[in-house]
Motif scaffolding. Structure first.
Motif, PDB file in Angstrom:
ATOM      1  N   VAL A  36       0.867  -1.175   0.000  1.00  0.00           N
ATOM      2  CA  VAL A  36       0.000   0.000   0.000  1.00  0.00           C
ATOM      3  C   VAL A  36       0.902   1.224   0.000  1.00  0.00           C
ATOM      4  O   VAL A  36       1.785   1.359   0.828  1.00  0.00           O
ATOM      5  N   SER A  38       1.588   5.573  -0.336  1.00  0.00           N
ATOM      6  CA  SER A  38       1.012   6.892  -0.111  1.00  0.00           C
ATOM      7  C   SER A  38       0.798   7.515  -1.481  1.00  0.00           C
ATOM      8  O   SER A  38       1.342   7.040  -2.490  1.00  0.00           O
ATOM      9  N   GLU A  39       0.030   8.593  -1.560  1.00  0.00           N
ATOM     10  CA  GLU A  39      -0.248   9.221  -2.853  1.00  0.00           C
ATOM     11  C   GLU A  39       1.043   9.664  -3.543  1.00  0.00           C
ATOM     12  O   GLU A  39       1.250   9.378  -4.726  1.00  0.00           O
ATOM     13  N   ASN A  96      -7.672  -0.425  -3.689  1.00  0.00           N
ATOM     14  CA  ASN A  96      -7.156  -0.343  -2.316  1.00  0.00           C
ATOM     15  C   ASN A  96      -5.638  -0.485  -2.206  1.00  0.00           C
ATOM     16  O   ASN A  96      -5.143  -1.198  -1.341  1.00  0.00           O
ATOM     17  N   ARG A  99      -3.156   4.843  -0.020  1.00  0.00           N
ATOM     18  CA  ARG A  99      -3.818   5.377   1.176  1.00  0.00           C
ATOM     19  C   ARG A  99      -3.791   6.903   1.156  1.00  0.00           C
ATOM     20  O   ARG A  99      -2.862   7.514   0.661  1.00  0.00           O
ATOM     21  N   TYR A 100      -4.847   7.498   1.691  1.00  0.00           N
ATOM     22  CA  TYR A 100      -4.901   8.950   1.780  1.00  0.00           C
ATOM     23  C   TYR A 100      -4.861   9.431   3.217  1.00  0.00           C
ATOM     24  O   TYR A 100      -4.754  10.627   3.470  1.00  0.00           O
ATOM     25  N   ASP A 101      -4.950   8.551   4.158  1.00  0.00           N
ATOM     26  CA  ASP A 101      -4.645   8.845   5.559  1.00  0.00           C
ATOM     27  C   ASP A 101      -4.207   7.534   6.206  1.00  0.00           C
ATOM     28  O   ASP A 101      -4.252   6.484   5.573  1.00  0.00           O
ATOM     29  N   LYS A 103      -5.396   5.299   8.047  1.00  0.00           N
ATOM     30  CA  LYS A 103      -6.288   4.154   8.194  1.00  0.00           C
ATOM     31  C   LYS A 103      -7.125   3.828   6.962  1.00  0.00           C
ATOM     32  O   LYS A 103      -7.760   2.787   6.912  1.00  0.00           O
ATOM     33  N   ARG A 104      -7.152   4.723   5.955  1.00  0.00           N
ATOM     34  CA  ARG A 104      -8.055   4.514   4.822  1.00  0.00           C
ATOM     35  C   ARG A 104      -7.317   4.569   3.487  1.00  0.00           C
ATOM     36  O   ARG A 104      -6.346   5.301   3.341  1.00  0.00           O
ATOM     37  N   THR A 105      -7.836   3.780   2.531  1.00  0.00           N
ATOM     38  CA  THR A 105      -7.265   3.764   1.186  1.00  0.00           C
ATOM     39  C   THR A 105      -8.340   4.177   0.176  1.00  0.00           C
ATOM     40  O   THR A 105      -9.538   4.072   0.445  1.00  0.00           O
ATOM     41  N   TYR A 106      -7.883   4.626  -0.992  1.00  0.00           N
ATOM     42  CA  TYR A 106      -8.813   4.905  -2.084  1.00  0.00           C
ATOM     43  C   TYR A 106      -9.397   3.586  -2.567  1.00  0.00           C
ATOM     44  O   TYR A 106      -8.691   2.585  -2.679  1.00  0.00           O
ATOM     45  N   ASN A 125     -12.989   7.363  -4.813  1.00  0.00           N
ATOM     46  CA  ASN A 125     -13.704   6.727  -3.718  1.00  0.00           C
ATOM     47  C   ASN A 125     -15.190   6.581  -4.034  1.00  0.00           C
ATOM     48  O   ASN A 125     -15.913   5.925  -3.315  1.00  0.00           O
TER      49      ASN A 125
END
Length: 127
Positions: A36, A38-39, A96, A99-101, A103-106, A125
């Protein structure tokens, strides 16, 4: 004598159950959890890369779509389009992996390839 037979049968059944449950405890075999990103890391790693490089790092996409030029594209643009050099446009979709934070992924990532190079990356999303 009866009690020792029952104990032997019970121990045999417990041993069979223990041996049968070993693969379930060991977890899945041959499958690794996808990386996973990061952007920023994702954009740096894959923008402008070829299909082969992306396929090697991310694996096969969940879905592929082929871009199609509309039949009245020349009328919309207002000038004749150059059709001497064909342009191949293809979109690949992954789920998925960005991730954009913490705990969450696009839910979905779209990679747009123009003539074998990744020219556009979009994160969604709401699809």
């Amino acid at each position: 004598m009866q009690i020792s037979k029952k104990i032997s049968i019970t121990m045999g059944l417990l041993a069979c159950l223990a041996i049968a449950s070993i693969p379930a405890v060991a977890g899945p075999t041959g499958k690794t959890k996808p990386t996973v990103y990061s952007e920023d890391d994702f954009l740096r790693a894959f923008n402008g890369k070829s299909r082969q490089v992306i396929s090697d790092k991310l694996g096969a996409p969940v879905k592929k779509e082929q871009g199609v030029r509309p039949s009245n594209a020349a009328n919309v643009v207002g000038k004749p389009l150059d059709t001497s050099k064909p342009v191949n446009v293809e979109m690949w979709y992954y789920k998925n992996i960005v991730r954009y934070d913490p705990k969450r992924t696009y839910k979905e990532i779209e990679l747009t390839f123009v003539n074998d190079r990744c020219m556009n990356i979009a994160f969604f999303n709401n699809r």
